[in-house]
Scaffold this motif. Structure first.
Motif, short mmCIF file in Angstrom:
data_model
loop_
_atom_site.label_atom_id
_atom_site.label_comp_id
_atom_site.label_asym_id
_atom_site.label_seq_id
_atom_site.Cartn_x
_atom_site.Cartn_y
_atom_site.Cartn_z
N GLY A 8 0.74 -1.12 0.15
CA GLY A 8 -0.11 0.03 -0.12
C GLY A 8 0.80 1.34 -0.09
O GLY A 8 2.10 1.15 0.09
N LEU A 19 -0.61 -4.87 -4.47
CA LEU A 19 -0.55 -5.54 -3.42
C LEU A 19 -0.04 -7.21 -3.16
O LEU A 19 -0.24 -7.63 -4.16
CB LEU A 19 -1.61 -5.30 -2.70
N ARG A 37 -11.68 -4.79 1.33
CA ARG A 37 -11.17 -3.35 1.60
C ARG A 37 -12.28 -2.63 2.62
O ARG A 37 -13.36 -3.01 2.57
CB ARG A 37 -10.84 -2.37 0.49
N VAL A 110 -4.19 1.85 1.47
CA VAL A 110 -3.98 2.57 0.10
C VAL A 110 -4.63 3.93 0.09
O VAL A 110 -6.10 3.87 0.38
CB VAL A 110 -4.58 1.76 -1.07
#
Length: 114
Positions: A8, A19, A37, A110
């Motif tokens: 990230g 990733l 996520r 991220v």
């Protein structure tokens, strides 16, 4: 099985990141490997899934931009993310299912911002 996610970071809109999620043990028997996520103030959501038979599934938001892959020799699952958007900003978690157990990895942040 312990999972360690990495890769990230901060990226501009339109950029790419890859990733990685490395497992402490073999993933060759994994039935499912996936990425989820969680954005601030949101629930964790599905992003992409790789099944042992070779099939893959993606959330609508990821289709055409993200690619999940696995390297059994390295016990690692990857998520290639292209054309990133600000709404992709989140902590990304890897998930492995080796029936009857399921494992979550550490998250990797991220941030997509100019």
């Amino acid at each position: 099985v312990q999972l360690q996610a990495s890769g990230g970071g901060l990226v501009q809109p339109g950029g790419s990141l890859r990733l990685s999620c490395e497992a402490s043990g073999s993933i060759s028997r994994a039935d499912v490997m996936a990425w989820y996520r969680q954005a601030p103030d949101n629930q964790r959501e599905f992003v992409a899934r790789s099944r042992s038979g070779g099939g893959t599934n993606y959330a609508d938001s990821a289709k055409g931009r993200f690619t999940i892959s696995r390297d059994n020799a390295r016990n690692t699952v990857y998520l290639q993310m292209n054309n990133l958007k600000p709404e992709d900003t989140a902590v990304y978690y890897c998930y492995v299912q080796i029936l009857p157990n399921a494992y979550w990895g550490s998250g990797t942040l991220v941030t997509v911002s100019s």
